[in-house]
Motif scaffolding. Structure first.
Motif, PDB file in Angstrom:
ATOM      1  N   VAL A 183     -19.692 -17.734  -3.512  1.00  0.00           N
ATOM      2  CA  VAL A 183     -18.993 -19.029  -3.574  1.00  0.00           C
ATOM      3  C   VAL A 183     -19.974 -20.177  -3.367  1.00  0.00           C
ATOM      4  CG1 VAL A 183     -17.232 -20.480  -2.515  1.00  0.00           C
ATOM      5  CG2 VAL A 183     -16.804 -18.043  -2.824  1.00  0.00           C
ATOM      6  N   TRP A 184     -20.821 -20.077  -2.337  1.00  0.00           N
ATOM      7  CA  TRP A 184     -21.817 -21.128  -2.097  1.00  0.00           C
ATOM      8  C   TRP A 184     -22.758 -21.266  -3.297  1.00  0.00           C
ATOM      9  CZ3 TRP A 184     -21.186 -24.694   1.349  1.00  0.00           C
ATOM     10  CH2 TRP A 184     -20.595 -24.433   2.578  1.00  0.00           C
ATOM     11  N   ALA A 185     -23.193 -20.135  -3.862  1.00  0.00           N
ATOM     12  CA  ALA A 185     -24.139 -20.173  -4.982  1.00  0.00           C
ATOM     13  C   ALA A 185     -23.512 -20.794  -6.222  1.00  0.00           C
ATOM     14  CB  ALA A 185     -24.629 -18.760  -5.281  1.00  0.00           C
ATOM     15  N   GLU A 186     -22.256 -20.442  -6.500  1.00  0.00           N
ATOM     16  CA  GLU A 186     -21.597 -21.012  -7.680  1.00  0.00           C
ATOM     17  C   GLU A 186     -21.423 -22.519  -7.534  1.00  0.00           C
ATOM     18  OE1 GLU A 186     -18.026 -18.749  -8.123  1.00  0.00           O
ATOM     19  OE2 GLU A 186     -19.032 -17.127  -9.218  1.00  0.00           O
ATOM     20  N   ALA A 187     -21.144 -22.970  -6.320  1.00  0.00           N
ATOM     21  CA  ALA A 187     -20.988 -24.410  -6.097  1.00  0.00           C
ATOM     22  C   ALA A 187     -22.312 -25.145  -6.261  1.00  0.00           C
ATOM     23  CB  ALA A 187     -20.411 -24.664  -4.709  1.00  0.00           C
ATOM     24  N   ALA A 188     -23.408 -24.486  -5.860  1.00  0.00           N
ATOM     25  CA  ALA A 188     -24.721 -25.131  -5.929  1.00  0.00           C
ATOM     26  C   ALA A 188     -25.302 -25.096  -7.335  1.00  0.00           C
ATOM     27  CB  ALA A 188     -25.675 -24.460  -4.954  1.00  0.00           C
ATOM     28  N   GLY A 189     -25.028 -24.020  -8.071  1.00  0.00           N
ATOM     29  CA  GLY A 189     -25.519 -23.916  -9.443  1.00  0.00           C
ATOM     30  C   GLY A 189     -27.038 -23.935  -9.565  1.00  0.00           C
ATOM     31  N   LEU A 190     -27.721 -23.260  -8.670  1.00  0.00           N
ATOM     32  CA  LEU A 190     -29.188 -23.262  -8.659  1.00  0.00           C
ATOM     33  C   LEU A 190     -29.734 -22.162  -9.561  1.00  0.00           C
ATOM     34  CD1 LEU A 190     -29.639 -23.698  -4.807  1.00  0.00           C
ATOM     35  CD2 LEU A 190     -29.966 -25.459  -6.556  1.00  0.00           C
ATOM     36  N   PRO A 191     -30.640 -22.486 -10.489  1.00  0.00           N
ATOM     37  CA  PRO A 191     -31.139 -21.468 -11.412  1.00  0.00           C
ATOM     38  C   PRO A 191     -32.034 -20.422 -10.748  1.00  0.00           C
ATOM     39  CG  PRO A 191     -32.335 -23.529 -11.708  1.00  0.00           C
ATOM     40  CD  PRO A 191     -31.194 -23.825 -10.773  1.00  0.00           C
ATOM     41  N   ASN A 192     -32.578 -20.729  -9.577  1.00  0.00           N
ATOM     42  CA  ASN A 192     -33.495 -19.796  -8.915  1.00  0.00           C
ATOM     43  C   ASN A 192     -32.832 -18.983  -7.813  1.00  0.00           C
ATOM     44  OD1 ASN A 192     -33.263 -22.223  -7.398  1.00  0.00           O
ATOM     45  ND2 ASN A 192     -35.103 -21.723  -6.235  1.00  0.00           N
ATOM     46  N   LEU A 193     -31.495 -19.073  -7.697  1.00  0.00           N
ATOM     47  CA  LEU A 193     -30.766 -18.315  -6.681  1.00  0.00           C
ATOM     48  C   LEU A 193     -30.073 -17.139  -7.352  1.00  0.00           C
ATOM     49  CD1 LEU A 193     -29.818 -17.989  -3.771  1.00  0.00           C
ATOM     50  CD2 LEU A 193     -27.949 -19.593  -4.264  1.00  0.00           C
ATOM     51  N   ARG A 194     -30.473 -15.933  -6.970  1.00  0.00           N
ATOM     52  CA  ARG A 194     -29.964 -14.717  -7.589  1.00  0.00           C
ATOM     53  C   ARG A 194     -28.672 -14.240  -6.923  1.00  0.00           C
ATOM     54  NH1 ARG A 194     -32.283 -16.605 -10.943  1.00  0.00           N
ATOM     55  NH2 ARG A 194     -34.401 -16.183 -11.653  1.00  0.00           N
ATOM     56  N   SER A 195     -27.984 -13.336  -7.588  1.00  0.00           N
ATOM     57  CA  SER A 195     -26.770 -12.745  -7.041  1.00  0.00           C
ATOM     58  C   SER A 195     -27.101 -11.950  -5.781  1.00  0.00           C
ATOM     59  CB  SER A 195     -26.111 -11.818  -8.065  1.00  0.00           C
ATOM     60  OG  SER A 195     -25.722 -12.541  -9.214  1.00  0.00           O
ATOM     61  N   PRO A 196     -26.204 -11.924  -4.788  1.00  0.00           N
ATOM     62  CA  PRO A 196     -26.501 -11.207  -3.555  1.00  0.00           C
ATOM     63  C   PRO A 196     -26.550  -9.701  -3.753  1.00  0.00           C
ATOM     64  CG  PRO A 196     -24.229 -11.977  -3.547  1.00  0.00           C
ATOM     65  CD  PRO A 196     -24.892 -12.595  -4.739  1.00  0.00           C
ATOM     66  N   ALA A 197     -27.491  -9.068  -3.081  1.00  0.00           N
ATOM     67  CA  ALA A 197     -27.655  -7.619  -3.146  1.00  0.00           C
ATOM     68  C   ALA A 197     -26.964  -6.964  -1.956  1.00  0.00           C
ATOM     69  CB  ALA A 197     -29.141  -7.254  -3.155  1.00  0.00           C
ATOM     70  N   ALA A 198     -26.393  -5.781  -2.175  1.00  0.00           N
ATOM     71  CA  ALA A 198     -25.728  -5.016  -1.107  1.00  0.00           C
ATOM     72  C   ALA A 198     -26.768  -4.164  -0.396  1.00  0.00           C
ATOM     73  CB  ALA A 198     -24.614  -4.161  -1.683  1.00  0.00           C
ATOM     74  N   LEU A 199     -27.622  -4.825   0.358  1.00  0.00           N
ATOM     75  CA  LEU A 199     -28.771  -4.169   0.985  1.00  0.00           C
ATOM     76  C   LEU A 199     -28.492  -3.951   2.474  1.00  0.00           C
ATOM     77  CD1 LEU A 199     -32.489  -5.210   0.479  1.00  0.00           C
ATOM     78  CD2 LEU A 199     -31.626  -4.486   2.684  1.00  0.00           C
ATOM     79  N   ASP A 200     -28.688  -2.712   2.921  1.00  0.00           N
ATOM     80  CA  ASP A 200     -28.585  -2.347   4.327  1.00  0.00           C
ATOM     81  C   ASP A 200     -29.944  -1.801   4.738  1.00  0.00           C
ATOM     82  OD1 ASP A 200     -28.177  -1.040   6.781  1.00  0.00           O
ATOM     83  OD2 ASP A 200     -26.125  -0.483   6.285  1.00  0.00           O
ATOM     84  N   VAL A 201     -30.605  -2.439   5.700  1.00  0.00           N
ATOM     85  CA  VAL A 201     -31.970  -2.014   6.053  1.00  0.00           C
ATOM     86  C   VAL A 201     -32.012  -0.622   6.650  1.00  0.00           C
ATOM     87  CG1 VAL A 201     -32.962  -4.318   6.319  1.00  0.00           C
ATOM     88  CG2 VAL A 201     -31.813  -3.233   8.268  1.00  0.00           C
ATOM     89  N   THR A 202     -30.876  -0.094   7.099  1.00  0.00           N
ATOM     90  CA  THR A 202     -30.860   1.269   7.641  1.00  0.00           C
ATOM     91  C   THR A 202     -30.586   2.319   6.570  1.00  0.00           C
ATOM     92  OG1 THR A 202     -28.500   1.234   8.219  1.00  0.00           O
ATOM     93  CG2 THR A 202     -30.047   0.402   9.868  1.00  0.00           C
ATOM     94  N   GLU A 203     -30.339   1.885   5.321  1.00  0.00           N
ATOM     95  CA  GLU A 203     -30.037   2.799   4.226  1.00  0.00           C
ATOM     96  C   GLU A 203     -31.054   2.591   3.102  1.00  0.00           C
ATOM     97  OE1 GLU A 203     -27.843   5.139   4.228  1.00  0.00           O
ATOM     98  OE2 GLU A 203     -26.764   4.613   6.083  1.00  0.00           O
TER      99      GLU A 203
END
Length: 211
Positions: free
Chosen positions: A79-99
């Motif tokens: 939601v924040w990214a779509e509102a900002a519309g920044l070309p250098n902001l990528r989609s969030p990754a489902a990253l867990d540092v323990t996995e």
């Protein structure tokens, strides 16, 4: 999403963090001084997404990839990214540092981790260091932010109370010893190169991959 902050929802459905709003400016000043002008950055435990938007907007030469294991957090980031519309902001990754199966291949020029180490089990810190070694080139930066315990430095009363509240919520949480974090980094070929005092008794610890 693991947090001790008073999170609220915006009318658009994103999450809003007062702490993120307060500390984004000071953290950004440190990042500006140490990140490359161009390259790729991976943000760990990005939470609400407000940091990702603020940093990507201020650092247009960097491709910023936020990540968080929480679906709620990732939805807020979108939601924040779509509102900002920044070309250098990528989609969030489902990253867990323990996995490790969730880790990206990289490479990234830098990894940024804000307010995770004390609100997670020690295994998350160890995973963060292994991840940084995997995705960073030699000379690449790992930047962490949060409160720490330090040998010979009295613990501020506010941090002592915060530590108690963390452990009451989960015994595996709590302020980490700075030297222990540095040792975990060193075991993965990362050297602590700078300690920066921040507002509200927080620190930024900067590591570089040396091996």
């Amino acid at each position: 999403m693991q947090t001790m902050d008073a999170i609220s929802a915006t009318p658009a459905g994103a999450l809003a963090s007062p702490a993120a709003a307060r500390n984004a400016g000071p953290i950004l000043e440190v990042l500006k001084a140490h990140l490359p002008a161009r390259g790729a950055v991976l943000e760990i435990a990005a939470g609400s997404g407000e940091h990702a938007v603020a940093f990507a907007a201020a650092l247009p030469g960097l491709e910023w990839t936020p990540s968080d294991p929480s679906a709620e957090a990732r939805a807020s980031i979108v939601v924040w990214a779509e509102a900002a519309g920044l070309p250098n902001l990528r989609s969030p990754a489902a990253l867990d540092v323990t996995e490790e199966a969730s880790w990206p291949e990289g490479p990234f020029n830098a990894v940024v981790c804000i307010n995770m180490i004390h609100i997670s089990p020690w295994a998350a810190t160890e995973g963060l260091m292994r991840l940084a070694r995997r995705v960073l080139p030699v000379g690449g930066l790992l930047a962490t932010y949060g409160p720490y315990r330090e040998a010979g430095v009295p613990l501020a009363p506010s941090n002592a109370a915060f530590d108690e509240s963390l452990k009451a919520r989960d015994p595996a949480w709590g302020l980490r010893d700075r030297d222990a974090v540095a040792a975990a980094a060193k075991a993965e070929g990362l050297a602590l190169t700078r300690r920066v005092e921040m507002p509200a008794n927080n620190l930024m610890l900067l590591f570089r991959r040396v091996a």
